[in-house]
Design a protein around this motif. Structure first.
Motif, short mmCIF file in Angstrom:
data_model
loop_
_atom_site.label_atom_id
_atom_site.label_comp_id
_atom_site.label_asym_id
_atom_site.label_seq_id
_atom_site.Cartn_x
_atom_site.Cartn_y
_atom_site.Cartn_z
N GLU A 162 0.82 -1.21 0.00
CA GLU A 162 0.00 0.00 0.00
C GLU A 162 0.85 1.27 0.00
OE1 GLU A 162 -2.53 -3.30 1.50
OE2 GLU A 162 -0.49 -2.60 1.95
N TRP A 163 2.00 1.21 0.64
CA TRP A 163 2.90 2.38 0.60
C TRP A 163 3.39 2.64 -0.82
CZ3 TRP A 163 4.54 5.63 4.62
CH2 TRP A 163 4.07 5.29 5.91
N LEU A 164 3.69 1.57 -1.53
CA LEU A 164 4.15 1.72 -2.91
C LEU A 164 3.02 2.17 -3.82
CD1 LEU A 164 6.35 -1.51 -3.14
CD2 LEU A 164 7.12 0.83 -2.74
N GLU A 165 1.83 1.64 -3.61
CA GLU A 165 0.68 1.98 -4.45
C GLU A 165 0.30 3.45 -4.32
OE1 GLU A 165 -2.38 -0.66 -3.21
OE2 GLU A 165 -1.31 -2.46 -3.92
N ASN A 166 0.60 4.05 -3.18
CA ASN A 166 0.25 5.44 -2.93
C ASN A 166 1.43 6.39 -3.10
OD1 ASN A 166 -2.73 5.67 -1.83
ND2 ASN A 166 -1.88 3.79 -0.94
N ASP A 167 2.43 5.94 -3.81
CA ASP A 167 3.62 6.75 -4.08
C ASP A 167 3.53 7.26 -5.52
OD1 ASP A 167 6.27 7.58 -4.82
OD2 ASP A 167 7.03 6.46 -3.09
N ALA A 168 3.23 8.56 -5.66
CA ALA A 168 3.06 9.13 -7.00
C ALA A 168 4.38 9.19 -7.75
CB ALA A 168 2.45 10.52 -6.90
N TYR A 169 5.49 9.27 -7.05
CA TYR A 169 6.79 9.28 -7.71
C TYR A 169 7.03 7.95 -8.42
CZ TYR A 169 11.88 9.51 -8.26
OH TYR A 169 13.15 9.50 -8.78
N ILE A 170 6.80 6.86 -7.72
CA ILE A 170 7.01 5.53 -8.31
C ILE A 170 6.00 5.27 -9.43
CG2 ILE A 170 6.73 3.06 -7.83
CD1 ILE A 170 8.11 3.51 -5.18
N ASN A 171 4.77 5.70 -9.21
CA ASN A 171 3.68 5.42 -10.16
C ASN A 171 3.41 6.58 -11.11
OD1 ASN A 171 2.65 2.72 -9.09
ND2 ASN A 171 2.60 3.98 -7.24
N ALA A 172 4.41 7.41 -11.35
CA ALA A 172 4.21 8.62 -12.15
C ALA A 172 3.69 8.34 -13.55
CB ALA A 172 5.52 9.41 -12.22
N GLU A 173 3.99 7.19 -14.11
CA GLU A 173 3.50 6.86 -15.46
C GLU A 173 1.97 6.94 -15.52
OE1 GLU A 173 3.10 6.07 -19.28
OE2 GLU A 173 5.08 6.29 -18.35
N LYS A 174 1.30 6.69 -14.40
CA LYS A 174 -0.16 6.72 -14.36
C LYS A 174 -0.72 8.13 -14.47
CE LYS A 174 -0.61 2.46 -11.66
NZ LYS A 174 -1.15 1.84 -10.42
N LEU A 175 0.16 9.13 -14.39
CA LEU A 175 -0.27 10.52 -14.54
C LEU A 175 -0.19 11.00 -15.99
CD1 LEU A 175 1.39 12.07 -11.37
CD2 LEU A 175 -1.06 11.83 -11.79
N ARG A 176 0.26 10.15 -16.87
CA ARG A 176 0.33 10.53 -18.28
C ARG A 176 -1.07 10.89 -18.78
NH1 ARG A 176 4.40 9.93 -21.76
NH2 ARG A 176 5.46 8.39 -20.43
N GLY A 177 -1.18 12.03 -19.43
CA GLY A 177 -2.47 12.48 -19.94
C GLY A 177 -3.20 13.42 -19.01
N VAL A 178 -2.72 13.56 -17.76
CA VAL A 178 -3.29 14.52 -16.81
C VAL A 178 -2.49 15.81 -16.90
CG1 VAL A 178 -3.81 14.99 -14.39
CG2 VAL A 178 -3.99 12.64 -15.27
N ASP A 179 -3.17 16.95 -16.95
CA ASP A 179 -2.47 18.24 -16.95
C ASP A 179 -1.94 18.50 -15.54
OD1 ASP A 179 -3.21 18.50 -19.58
OD2 ASP A 179 -4.91 19.81 -19.17
N LEU A 180 -0.65 18.74 -15.40
CA LEU A 180 0.00 18.80 -14.09
C LEU A 180 0.63 20.16 -13.83
CD1 LEU A 180 1.84 15.36 -14.32
CD2 LEU A 180 -0.26 15.84 -13.03
N TYR A 181 0.39 20.68 -12.62
CA TYR A 181 1.01 21.93 -12.16
C TYR A 181 1.51 21.65 -10.75
CZ TYR A 181 1.44 26.94 -11.00
OH TYR A 181 1.91 28.18 -10.62
N LEU A 182 2.81 21.77 -10.52
CA LEU A 182 3.40 21.55 -9.21
C LEU A 182 4.25 22.76 -8.83
CD1 LEU A 182 3.20 18.59 -10.70
CD2 LEU A 182 4.45 17.84 -8.67
N SER A 183 4.14 23.17 -7.56
CA SER A 183 4.91 24.32 -7.10
C SER A 183 5.37 24.12 -5.67
CB SER A 183 4.08 25.60 -7.21
OG SER A 183 3.01 25.57 -6.27
N SER A 184 6.42 24.86 -5.32
CA SER A 184 6.92 24.82 -3.94
C SER A 184 7.78 26.05 -3.69
CB SER A 184 7.75 23.56 -3.70
OG SER A 184 8.31 23.57 -2.39
N GLY A 185 7.77 26.50 -2.44
CA GLY A 185 8.75 27.48 -2.01
C GLY A 185 10.05 26.76 -1.71
N ASP A 186 11.07 27.52 -1.29
CA ASP A 186 12.36 26.90 -0.98
C ASP A 186 12.66 26.86 0.51
OD1 ASP A 186 12.96 29.54 -0.41
OD2 ASP A 186 14.48 29.76 -1.98
N GLY A 187 11.73 27.40 1.31
CA GLY A 187 11.91 27.40 2.75
C GLY A 187 12.54 28.66 3.31
#
Length: 341
Positions: free
Chosen positions: A217-242
Motif C-alpha cells: 500500500e505504501w508503494l501503491e500510494n507513491d506518486a513518484y514511483i507510479n508517475a506513469e499513471k499521470l500521463r495524460g493529466v495536466d499537471l502543475y506543481l509548485s513549492s517554495g524553498d523554505g
C-alpha cells in the motif's frame, strides 16, 4: 459517471435549485443544503464508505446558464476542520465568485492523507477518502450542481501528495491537478518519515493507513514511483524553498488578507510573533523538504517524457504563498477545464 451508475434525485425541497436528496447507488447522498451567501452554499454529504456525514463548501459559477466544470480544492493536514483552511485563511472563495467553475471544498479527513485506510484507527476513525473523492462525491456534485462532468483537483501540503494519487485511482475523472507544497514520494526513507510525522501529529497510526512501511500500500500510494499513471493529466506543481519571503513578517502576514490580521494570529501581538517564528522555523524546514520532493518529481516526469508545469519561489509552508500560487495557477486550471478565462 463511468463505473458508478446513475445518481437519483427525486423532487424535494431545495436551496438555489439544489436537490436535498440526491442519492447514489451505494447509498452516499446529499442530506442537506445551506445558503451561505449569494455565491456559496454548504452541502451535507453522507459517505456510505465511512458511514458519516461531512460538510462540503461550494462556490457556484458566476454564470449558471449552462453546465460548468468543477474544481475540487483540498485542505492540508487538518482537513479544513479548524482555522487552517482555504476558507478561513485566504480569499480564494471570493476570488472564485466571478469565475465560471464550481469550486468544491470538502471538509474532513484530518491527518488522513485523503487516503483509503486499510483499518479503522482508534483515534482518527474510518478513512475512505480516496473512495469518497473518486466514487462518492463527484457523481453527487454532478447531479446536484448540473456540472458538465469536467473536473480538476488541487491541494496543499499533505493534500499536495494526495491530489497526485487520487486521479490514478479513477483515470479520466480528473483532467488536471495542481499540487502546492506537496511531496509525491511516500515509500522511500524521506517520504515515509514525512507521512509518519503528519499522521502522528493527529494521533493516528500509519500502520492502520497502509500497513507497516514497505507494504504494497505504501508503494501503491507513491506518486513518484507510479508517475506513469499521470500521463495524460495536466499537471502543475509548485513549492517554495523554505527561505523567508514576503509573508514571513508581521506586516506581510497582515497583507495576505488585504490588510487584516489572519485568523490564526488572534488579537494578541505576542501570539502573532510566536506564530510567525513558528512559520519561519518549522514552516521553512517543511517547505525545504517539499521543494526537494517537487524537484525530484520534476526529474521523474521529465525522464518519462510526461509534460508538467513547475514553479519555484522563496517562501515558507504557509497560507499567503498558497493563496498567491492558487491564483497564479488558475489560468492553467481554467484552460485545462475548457474555460477561456
Amino acid at each position: 459517471m463511468t463505473g458508478f451508475g446513475a445518481v437519483s434525485a427525486s423532487a424535494a425541497p431545495s436551496v438555489s435549485g439544489i436537490p436535498t436528496n440526491a442519492v447514489s447507488p451505494d447509498g452516499s447522498r446529499i442530506t442537506g443544503v445551506e445558503q451561505i451567501d449569494d455565491h456559496s452554499i454548504r452541502l451535507q454529504v453522507h459517505s456510505a464508505a465511512m458511514d458519516k456525514t461531512f460538510p462540503v463548501d461550494v462556490v457556484r459559477p458566476a454564470d449558471n446558464s449552462r453546465p460548468r466544470p468543477t474544481l475540487y480544492l483540498l485542505n492540508g493536514a487538518d482537513g479544513g476542520e479548524g482555522l487552517a483552511s482555504w476558507q478561513a485563511q485566504t480569499d480564494i472563495p471570493k476570488f472564485m465568485a466571478d469565475k465560471n467553475a464550481n469550486l468544491v471544498i470538502p471538509v474532513g479527513g484530518p491527518f488522513s492523507y485523503y487516503a483509503d485506510w486499510i483499518k479503522d484507527d482508534p483515534v482518527l476513525g474510518r478513512n475512505k477518502w480516496k473512495t469518497y473523492l473518486t466514487e462518492e462525491l463527484p457523481p453527487l456534485i454532478d447531479a446536484a450542481l448540473g456540472t458538465n462532468g469536467v473536473n480538476a483537483i488541487a491541494g496543499i501540503s499533505t493534500a499536495g501528495t494526495s491530489v497526485l494519487t487520487i486521479p490514478m485511482a479513477k483515470p479520466g475523472l480528473y483532467k488536471a491537478v495542481a499540487a502546492y507544497s506537496g511531496c509525491a514520494q511516500t515509500s522511500d526513507k524521506l517520504g515515509t518519515a514525512f507521512v509518519k510525522s503528519v499522521v502522528g501529529m493527529g494521533g493516528g497510526d500509519v500502520e492502520n493507513m497502509w500497513g507497516p512501511p514497505g507494504s504494497p500500500e505504501w508503494l501503491e500510494n507513491d506518486a513518484y514511483i507510479n508517475a506513469e499513471k499521470l500521463r495524460g493529466v495536466d499537471l502543475y506543481l509548485s513549492s517554495g524553498d523554505g527561505s523567508p519571503g514576503k509573508y514571513d513578517t508581521i506586516d506581510g502576514r497582515a497583507e495576505q488578507l488585504g490588510g487584516g490580521r489572519t485568523q490564526i494570529d488572534g488579537d494578541d501581538n505576542q501570539l502573532g510573533i510566536e506564530t510567525l517564528i513558528n512559520q519561519i522555523a518549522v514552516g521553512g524546514a517543511i517547505e525545504a523538504v517539499t521543494n526537494f520532493c517537487t524537484r525530484n518529481m520534476q526529474q521523474r516526469l521529465e525522464s518519462l517524457g510526461i509534460p508538467a508545469t513547475f514553479r519555484y519561489a522563496s517562501g515558507t509552508h504557509s497560507w499567503g504563498y498558497w493563496q498567491d500560487e492558487f491564483k497564479r495557477s488558475w489560468a492553467f486550471l481554467s484552460r485545462s477545464m475548457g474555460l477561456s478565462e
